[in-house]
Motif scaffolding. Structure first.
Motif, PDB file in Angstrom:
ATOM      1  N   VAL A 151       0.864  -1.256  -0.020  1.00 37.34           N
ATOM      2  CA  VAL A 151      -0.120   0.071   0.010  1.00 37.34           C
ATOM      3  C   VAL A 151       0.995   1.357   0.257  1.00 37.34           C
ATOM      4  O   VAL A 151       1.633   1.402   0.826  1.00 37.34           O
ATOM      5  CB  VAL A 151      -0.986  -0.047   1.108  1.00 37.34           C
ATOM      6  CG1 VAL A 151      -1.762   1.264   1.110  1.00 37.34           C
ATOM      7  CG2 VAL A 151      -1.786  -1.172   1.276  1.00 37.34           C
ATOM      8  N   PRO A 152       0.721   2.112  -0.993  1.00 35.60           N
ATOM      9  CA  PRO A 152       1.575   3.290  -0.993  1.00 35.60           C
ATOM     10  C   PRO A 152       1.861   4.153   0.172  1.00 35.60           C
ATOM     11  O   PRO A 152       2.759   4.655   0.743  1.00 35.60           O
ATOM     12  CB  PRO A 152       1.148   4.127  -2.158  1.00 35.60           C
ATOM     13  CG  PRO A 152       0.408   3.132  -2.977  1.00 35.60           C
ATOM     14  CD  PRO A 152      -0.155   1.969  -2.031  1.00 35.60           C
ATOM     15  N   ALA A 153       0.820   4.489   0.934  1.00 38.53           N
ATOM     16  CA  ALA A 153       0.681   5.156   1.973  1.00 38.53           C
ATOM     17  C   ALA A 153       1.436   4.285   3.125  1.00 38.53           C
ATOM     18  O   ALA A 153       2.178   5.128   3.880  1.00 38.53           O
ATOM     19  CB  ALA A 153      -0.770   5.226   2.520  1.00 38.53           C
ATOM     20  N   ASP A 154       1.442   2.875   3.321  1.00 40.44           N
ATOM     21  CA  ASP A 154       2.158   2.206   4.219  1.00 40.44           C
ATOM     22  C   ASP A 154       3.550   2.290   3.916  1.00 40.44           C
ATOM     23  O   ASP A 154       4.454   2.392   4.781  1.00 40.44           O
ATOM     24  CB  ASP A 154       1.578   0.925   4.359  1.00 40.44           C
ATOM     25  CG  ASP A 154       0.107   0.772   4.876  1.00 40.44           C
ATOM     26  OD1 ASP A 154      -0.171   1.828   5.609  1.00 40.44           O
ATOM     27  OD2 ASP A 154      -0.408  -0.505   4.695  1.00 40.44           O
TER      28      ASP A 154
ATOM     29  N   PRO B  95       8.712  12.385  20.856  1.00 45.75           N
ATOM     30  CA  PRO B  95       7.670  13.395  20.402  1.00 45.75           C
ATOM     31  C   PRO B  95       7.609  13.343  18.734  1.00 45.75           C
ATOM     32  O   PRO B  95       6.582  13.734  18.323  1.00 45.75           O
ATOM     33  CB  PRO B  95       8.486  14.708  20.703  1.00 45.75           C
ATOM     34  CG  PRO B  95       9.730  14.470  21.640  1.00 45.75           C
ATOM     35  CD  PRO B  95       9.789  12.714  21.431  1.00 45.75           C
ATOM     36  N   GLN B  96       8.485  12.924  18.075  1.00 46.15           N
ATOM     37  CA  GLN B  96       8.270  12.729  16.497  1.00 46.15           C
ATOM     38  C   GLN B  96       7.426  11.460  16.259  1.00 46.15           C
ATOM     39  O   GLN B  96       6.794  11.420  15.191  1.00 46.15           O
ATOM     40  CB  GLN B  96       9.714  12.513  16.079  1.00 46.15           C
ATOM     41  CG  GLN B  96      10.825  13.513  16.148  1.00 46.15           C
ATOM     42  CD  GLN B  96      12.137  13.173  15.857  1.00 46.15           C
ATOM     43  OE1 GLN B  96      11.996  12.558  14.537  1.00 46.15           O
ATOM     44  NE2 GLN B  96      13.070  13.239  16.391  1.00 46.15           N
ATOM     45  N   LEU B  97       7.149  10.499  17.059  1.00 46.14           N
ATOM     46  CA  LEU B  97       6.581   9.322  16.695  1.00 46.14           C
ATOM     47  C   LEU B  97       4.832   9.354  16.948  1.00 46.14           C
ATOM     48  O   LEU B  97       4.342   8.498  16.823  1.00 46.14           O
ATOM     49  CB  LEU B  97       7.178   7.924  17.192  1.00 46.14           C
ATOM     50  CG  LEU B  97       8.559   7.818  16.783  1.00 46.14           C
ATOM     51  CD1 LEU B  97       9.153   6.475  17.402  1.00 46.14           C
ATOM     52  CD2 LEU B  97       8.635   7.677  15.104  1.00 46.14           C
ATOM     53  N   LYS B  98       4.753  10.358  17.809  1.00 48.92           N
ATOM     54  CA  LYS B  98       3.289  10.523  18.115  1.00 48.92           C
ATOM     55  C   LYS B  98       2.307  10.705  17.001  1.00 48.92           C
ATOM     56  O   LYS B  98       1.460   9.858  16.997  1.00 48.92           O
ATOM     57  CB  LYS B  98       2.875  11.924  19.020  1.00 48.92           C
ATOM     58  CG  LYS B  98       3.573  11.880  20.389  1.00 48.92           C
ATOM     59  CD  LYS B  98       3.114  13.217  20.925  1.00 48.92           C
ATOM     60  CE  LYS B  98       3.749  13.032  22.549  1.00 48.92           C
ATOM     61  NZ  LYS B  98       3.406  14.098  23.492  1.00 48.92           N
ATOM     62  N   GLY B  99       2.644  11.014  15.673  1.00 45.91           N
ATOM     63  CA  GLY B  99       1.826  11.178  14.647  1.00 45.91           C
ATOM     64  C   GLY B  99       1.759   9.776  13.969  1.00 45.91           C
ATOM     65  O   GLY B  99       0.974   9.295  13.121  1.00 45.91           O
ATOM     66  N   PHE B 100       2.563   8.968  14.289  1.00 49.57           N
ATOM     67  CA  PHE B 100       2.654   7.561  13.664  1.00 49.57           C
ATOM     68  C   PHE B 100       1.920   6.464  14.580  1.00 49.57           C
ATOM     69  O   PHE B 100       1.662   5.236  14.231  1.00 49.57           O
ATOM     70  CB  PHE B 100       3.954   6.994  13.474  1.00 49.57           C
ATOM     71  CG  PHE B 100       4.734   7.849  12.489  1.00 49.57           C
ATOM     72  CD1 PHE B 100       4.706   7.341  11.183  1.00 49.57           C
ATOM     73  CD2 PHE B 100       5.427   8.621  12.708  1.00 49.57           C
ATOM     74  CE1 PHE B 100       5.363   8.166  10.168  1.00 49.57           C
ATOM     75  CE2 PHE B 100       6.335   9.494  11.635  1.00 49.57           C
ATOM     76  CZ  PHE B 100       6.218   9.178  10.310  1.00 49.57           C
ATOM     77  N   ALA B 101       1.320   6.937  15.907  1.00 51.96           N
ATOM     78  CA  ALA B 101       0.689   5.897  16.776  1.00 51.96           C
ATOM     79  C   ALA B 101      -0.578   5.464  16.129  1.00 51.96           C
ATOM     80  O   ALA B 101      -1.283   6.136  15.547  1.00 51.96           O
ATOM     81  CB  ALA B 101       0.472   6.477  17.965  1.00 51.96           C
ATOM     82  N   PRO B 102      -0.948   4.165  16.201  1.00 52.71           N
ATOM     83  CA  PRO B 102      -2.080   3.584  15.369  1.00 52.71           C
ATOM     84  C   PRO B 102      -3.190   4.298  16.323  1.00 52.71           C
ATOM     85  O   PRO B 102      -3.164   4.339  17.653  1.00 52.71           O
ATOM     86  CB  PRO B 102      -1.803   2.265  15.774  1.00 52.71           C
ATOM     87  CG  PRO B 102      -0.897   2.182  16.674  1.00 52.71           C
ATOM     88  CD  PRO B 102      -0.155   3.224  16.538  1.00 52.71           C
TER      89      PRO B 102
ATOM     90  N   LYS C 277       9.001   4.283   5.144  1.00 52.26           N
ATOM     91  CA  LYS C 277      10.237   4.952   4.769  1.00 52.26           C
ATOM     92  C   LYS C 277      10.526   6.112   5.802  1.00 52.26           C
ATOM     93  O   LYS C 277      11.791   6.606   6.130  1.00 52.26           O
ATOM     94  CB  LYS C 277      10.136   5.413   3.192  1.00 52.26           C
ATOM     95  CG  LYS C 277      11.354   6.118   2.646  1.00 52.26           C
ATOM     96  CD  LYS C 277      11.143   6.495   1.119  1.00 52.26           C
ATOM     97  CE  LYS C 277      12.345   7.132   0.511  1.00 52.26           C
ATOM     98  NZ  LYS C 277      12.128   7.282  -0.891  1.00 52.26           N
ATOM     99  N   GLU C 278       9.455   7.008   6.144  1.00 53.93           N
ATOM    100  CA  GLU C 278       9.457   8.139   6.875  1.00 53.93           C
ATOM    101  C   GLU C 278      10.181   7.740   8.273  1.00 53.93           C
ATOM    102  O   GLU C 278      11.053   8.140   8.809  1.00 53.93           O
ATOM    103  CB  GLU C 278       8.442   8.906   7.165  1.00 53.93           C
ATOM    104  CG  GLU C 278       7.878   9.657   5.906  1.00 53.93           C
ATOM    105  CD  GLU C 278       6.592  10.255   6.049  1.00 53.93           C
ATOM    106  OE1 GLU C 278       5.947  10.057   7.032  1.00 53.93           O
ATOM    107  OE2 GLU C 278       5.997  10.747   4.908  1.00 53.93           O
ATOM    108  N   LEU C 279       9.436   6.596   8.931  1.00 53.58           N
ATOM    109  CA  LEU C 279       9.970   5.890  10.324  1.00 53.58           C
ATOM    110  C   LEU C 279      11.421   5.567  10.222  1.00 53.58           C
ATOM    111  O   LEU C 279      12.080   5.869  11.091  1.00 53.58           O
ATOM    112  CB  LEU C 279       8.985   4.726  10.642  1.00 53.58           C
ATOM    113  CG  LEU C 279       7.693   5.097  10.942  1.00 53.58           C
ATOM    114  CD1 LEU C 279       6.950   3.771  11.307  1.00 53.58           C
ATOM    115  CD2 LEU C 279       7.731   5.959  12.354  1.00 53.58           C
TER     116      LEU C 279
END
Length: 106
Positions: A19-22, A89-96, A27-29
């Motif tokens: 899935v492109p978004a995944d 702080p950077q990973l808060k946006g990646f939390a499921p 890649k960002e992570l």
């Protein structure tokens, strides 16, 4: 399977395409994690790279760095704590998103 006629319905096939978004998120992570590791002081970065990336055991890591096994453990603990502080702080946006179970609160 329908036992009377011998017919069957095939299972729904899962798409194995990425899935492109995944893929972008992964890649960002990876970039965020690499930058955080590179930002560690060298004594901690080396231990993280050998233990967590190269998957060496404690004895192998100690031998490679010419330090005691106890020093490997201490440095790895400190490195992970530094990484946690840097990454949180950077990973808060990646939390499921929290899931609701049985209609209860999240």
């Amino acid at each position: 399977m329908d036992e009377q006629t011998g017919d069957y319905t095939p299972a729904i096939l899962t798409s194995w395409r990425e899935v492109p978004a995944d893929a972008l998120e992964q890649k960002e992570l990876g970039a965020i994690l690499r930058a955080a590791i590179e930002g560690l002081p060298e004594i901690y970065r080396n231990v993280v790279l050998l233990r967590d990336i190269e998957e060496m055991d404690i004895r192998e890591t100690a031998a490679a760095l010419s330090i005691s096994e106890a020093s490997v453990k201490v440095r790895l603990h400190r490195a992970r704590a530094l990484l946690q502080r840097a990454l949180a702080p950077q990973l808060k946006g990646f939390a499921p998103a929290k899931r609701r179970w049985f209609g209860g609160r999240a």
